[in-house]
Design an enzyme around this catalytic site. Sequence first.
Site, PDB file in Angstrom:
ATOM      1  CD  GLN A 175      54.198  75.857  97.728  1.00 53.17           C
ATOM      2  OE1 GLN A 175      53.682  76.273  98.732  1.00 53.17           O
ATOM      3  NE2 GLN A 175      54.723  76.847  96.813  1.00 53.17           N
ATOM      4  NE  ARG A 220      48.574  83.665  91.925  1.00 49.70           N
ATOM      5  CZ  ARG A 220      47.398  82.806  91.592  1.00 49.70           C
ATOM      6  NH1 ARG A 220      46.730  82.447  92.345  1.00 49.70           N
ATOM      7  NH2 ARG A 220      47.656  82.625  90.202  1.00 49.70           N
ATOM      8  CB  CYS A 221      55.080  87.495  95.417  1.00 50.79           C
ATOM      9  SG  CYS A 221      55.779  87.331  97.064  1.00 50.79           S
ATOM     10  CD  GLU A 238      55.143  83.166  92.557  1.00 52.08           C
ATOM     11  OE1 GLU A 238      55.197  82.365  93.274  1.00 52.08           O
ATOM     12  OE2 GLU A 238      56.305  83.744  92.122  1.00 52.08           O
TER      13      GLU A 238
END
Lengths: 805, 285
Positions: free
Chosen positions: A236, A383-384, A759
């Site tokens: 990522q 996802r945050c 997110e």
Amino acid sequence: MKDEVTSRDERVANLKGMGASRKRVEDARFTQGKGNYVDDVKLPGMLFGDFVRSPYAHARVNGINIEEAMKVPGVLAVLTAKDLEPLGLHWMPTLAGDKQMVLADGKVLFQGQEVAFVVATDRYACADGVEAVEVDYEDLPVIVDPFEAMQSDLVLREDLEAGADGAHGPRKHHNHIFLWEEGDEAATNQALESSEVVAEEMVYYHRTHPCPLETCGCVASMDKVNGKLTLWGTFQAPHVVRTVASLLSGIDEHNIRVISPDIGGGFGNKVGVYPGYVCSIVASIVTGKPVKWIEDRMDNLMATAFARDYWMKGKISATKDGKITGLHCHVTADHGAFDACADPTKFPAGFFHICTGSYDIPVAYVGVDGVYTNKAPGGVAYRCSFRVTEAAYFIERMIEVLAIELNMDAAELRRINFIKQEQFPYTSALGWEYDSGDYHTAWDKALEAVDYAGLRAEQAQRVEDFKAGKTRKLLGIGLTHFTEIVGAGPVKNCDILGMGMFDSCEIRIHPTGSAIARLGTISQGQGHATTFAQILASETGIPADKITIEEGDTDTAPYGLGTYGSRSTPVAGAATALAGRKIRAKAQMIAAYLLEVHDDDVEWDVDRFVVKGAPERFKTMAEIAFASYNQAIPGVEPGLEAVSYYDPPNMTYPFGAYVCVMEIDVDTGEHEVRQFYALDDCGTRINPMVIEGQVHGGLTEALAIAMGQEIAYDDMGNCKTGTLMDFFMPTAWETPHYTTDHTETPSPHHPIGAKGVGESPNVGGVPAFSNAVHDAFRAFGLRQSHMPHDHWRIWKTANQLGLHG
Amino acid sequence: MIPAAFDYHRPDTIDAAVGLLAEHGEEARVVAGGHSLIPMMKLRMAYLSHLVDLRDVQEMQGITVDGDTVTLGAMVTQHELITSDALASVAPILREASLQIADPQVRYMGTIGGNVANGDPGNDIPGLMQALDAKFVLAGPEGRRTVDARGFYEAAYMTAREDEEILTHIRFRSVAGMGYAYEKQKRKIGDYATAAAAVLVAKDGDTISEARIAMTNLSDTPIFSEGAGAALVGTSGDGAAVAAAIAAMQADIDPAEDNRGPVEFKRHVAGVMLSRAINSALSRA
Ligand SMILES: Cc1cc2nc3c(=O)[nH]c(=O)nc-3n(C[C@H](O)[C@H](O)[C@H](O)COP(=O)(O)OP(=O)(O)OC[C@H]3O[C@@H](n4cnc5c(N)ncnc54)[C@H](O)[C@@H]3O)c2cc1C
């Protein structure tokens, strides 16, 4: 040119710029199986590597016998810590300032830990080799509970010097990692003591896992002739990987090329640096051949980074009529065996101190104790943004608990405590400067859309019917108003291992008026190739369909910190807009020259510069691009290119209002989401369709987490949820229908006002689902229960409340 | 998730398949749909040197309804159990239950023979077969024999089938006209049962004349609860009778704690599934 007959509206539509629901350009290849993932990389002579993993959660490793493994046909090498030690690579630094064993060095600390790395000519031989390695383990007592860890005499990390400070200050105990604090504890305690009402609760956000469809993996290829290392992988943050690889291996950074090909979902799991990458590189250097390592599902769930595992002890105080007066939070954070959290270095608990949420809370304190246990390392932002989901869950549960304490409607309690529109920019008690927001408008819109009053009436009737024996189903109304903090981040306080968290974009306009732009981020499904082209289309007047977006190759892309924490649009998106503006500025000079007027006498109009007051005299961007390369223009360099590196002045603060209506069967613990309304405010909306897709995906992950997904261990430290049979991944069948909506409050400091959205649905969704479960039982006395709300836990709640007769 | 090496055989007759099993002994196993066996091999929980694929054995295919005798080849897929109208007319419970097994992809491959021979207490079809009072036809080196489904299951993965025997066919009598229901609680699509109940009932006027009840994943074998059936017979299936059936069933099951939940939860859910299945079956009788 055809242009003269094209209306302005047509020209705008032709751009497919910001605001257009442009179809995702990535989907053609993904839906046809034509993606190019790391496992699709096949090089001549490529070898395969795989790990021998520990079956024990805590054991001494007294010996490793590789003799039988080396006899397996096709096995070429078995690496152990002893082989890596001379290179100084048997341990590696983590992103959180701790260190982590690459291969077991004398002991293992969690089940699934990497013990030896087998290299073979093919995957099958490799798997046979893994099985033939004999490891002499001597099992040790296991600690899976962070509270017990802080009391126990058992030293988990024998490598750490007793009494010495950790990366984030003093350690209180040998299994303690750090205490991180923010806010004014004395003032907070005083507010709590002098308040009319105080609610106290332990809110646990269980351990879960991002579980991307594609697991982690890499291909390392060391070319010994030219000294260049090429590393394909599920990264990522490819540039960070290059720098870390250079620092660790001693290979000069220009001799390392890191490529993130298509990535099948990341959700934070692919931010970390894993032993598989290090071992593949070493194995390629040792053998002189390319080496591929790909995790299987069990490896991924058991060993690469988990998320959450926060025990949040909260106290919230208020006046009798519901005005919040203070918030106190102490977190016991289970980090597992090594502190491998992926947070900006100065923030060992991430941005958890956004936990005052959407509310105007005058005084607050947060303290987070990080603790070692015999569980897998990690602590990534699933996802945050960093620990923001934990924070949102905490405050949204505390609000509900306070509402119970006050015997007040939870929607009303939120409304009277929201930060008001005129208070922005608003500085929170824990030090954040919220850039913008309009919470009341969003909240009222949401409540009206779902007919909140009608729902409450229906719920009251349901409770009556239940008590009268007419139904066995309860109705829960789950409310959430969340505030996110994304777009890390300002280099003055945000860095990872010293690397500032700016991002970048480089644009080249080709002579015939099409373009390529490269960014420091990397899409894992977010649709960057679609949306970043739209930003550029609006900024440069080149249609999005004529712009290629490329990311992920460190030899070609400008340096950037990658994609996670909803940072791509807030940071790289800003760089993209600003690079586009640089192009436009140069184009203006060229246009003026071509039109034989002064620079200031032309103005921008969609895709061209027009002479002010003479709209028939213009130069389109395509004409300007051609001229920029092919015509000698005095005082102007040939070509049309721009680079922008963007250091954001502040974070962005997306927010949203969610309502979940859930039916709960008290006899089986089954639930059904009858309605889910999600209003998101992510500032300027670049592509409404992509936003909707992101919201659907994030809500579905939130549903998974709230209703069943967990990484669970037994007392021996065995991971009980290592396959998708037990680790809950919702299918289309379990996924409810979502209604999406929005308000639009642009970020005042972002060049295009965008805030990020990927997110938000996970951050807001988890408390919405969980609050719905709690709310269903509120009438029967439930204050707090722990996620995940799977069938048996809901059943247990009903049982403990005496609802089974 | 990579199995150890094995040899692959693809015989086209039952005798040839039995011959291969006899020749290789414990080292060999038949594979049907592979959706229980292959995962075990990939996890290296099963090691086999010889896999004998039954796919080409024509005699083991097909669904035959002859008068009120139903014969299913062991290689009939779970998908075929759903799509066969002939079967639905004589035993609609098979369609109802098969729709609750796994997901379409698994059902295209997974067979009825594999599901009943596997011996996994989580499999849904064994309990159904006990409710249907099915007979399993086994072929071995010594010839063929028939075993009652109700006597087939000994413990988890232990059945009356000998290692060299192949389950070739399944036979049962039509239950057309009986009320039926299969109620299963699971955590998600593709999950095995937390608890499941198969119920077949016949009525004589308002009175239940026959009731067959079998439970899934609540012991290390499927549980055919005679007591539960008996509690319904002679009653109208009212609340008291259903409660008695549940109590009798709960005395027969012995669930174990797992990720689906603790024992007391499973016992409770077993009762809920049974009560729902009885009521649904009665409404169809
Ligand atoms: C994701 C997933 C979810 C599932 N969910 C469910 C579920 O909800 N309910 C359920 O019931 N099942 C479920 N299953 C299992 C599935 O139904 C299998 O297909 C079934 O259990 C086995 O059938 P098979 O044909 O695939 O057998 P195989 O896997 O090929 O064989 C299973 C075993 O039976 C033996 N065997 C097979 N055929 C014969 C024969 N004719 N004679 C003798 N021995 C034989 C094999 O040697 C092996 O030991 C699931 C499977 C998966 C992968």
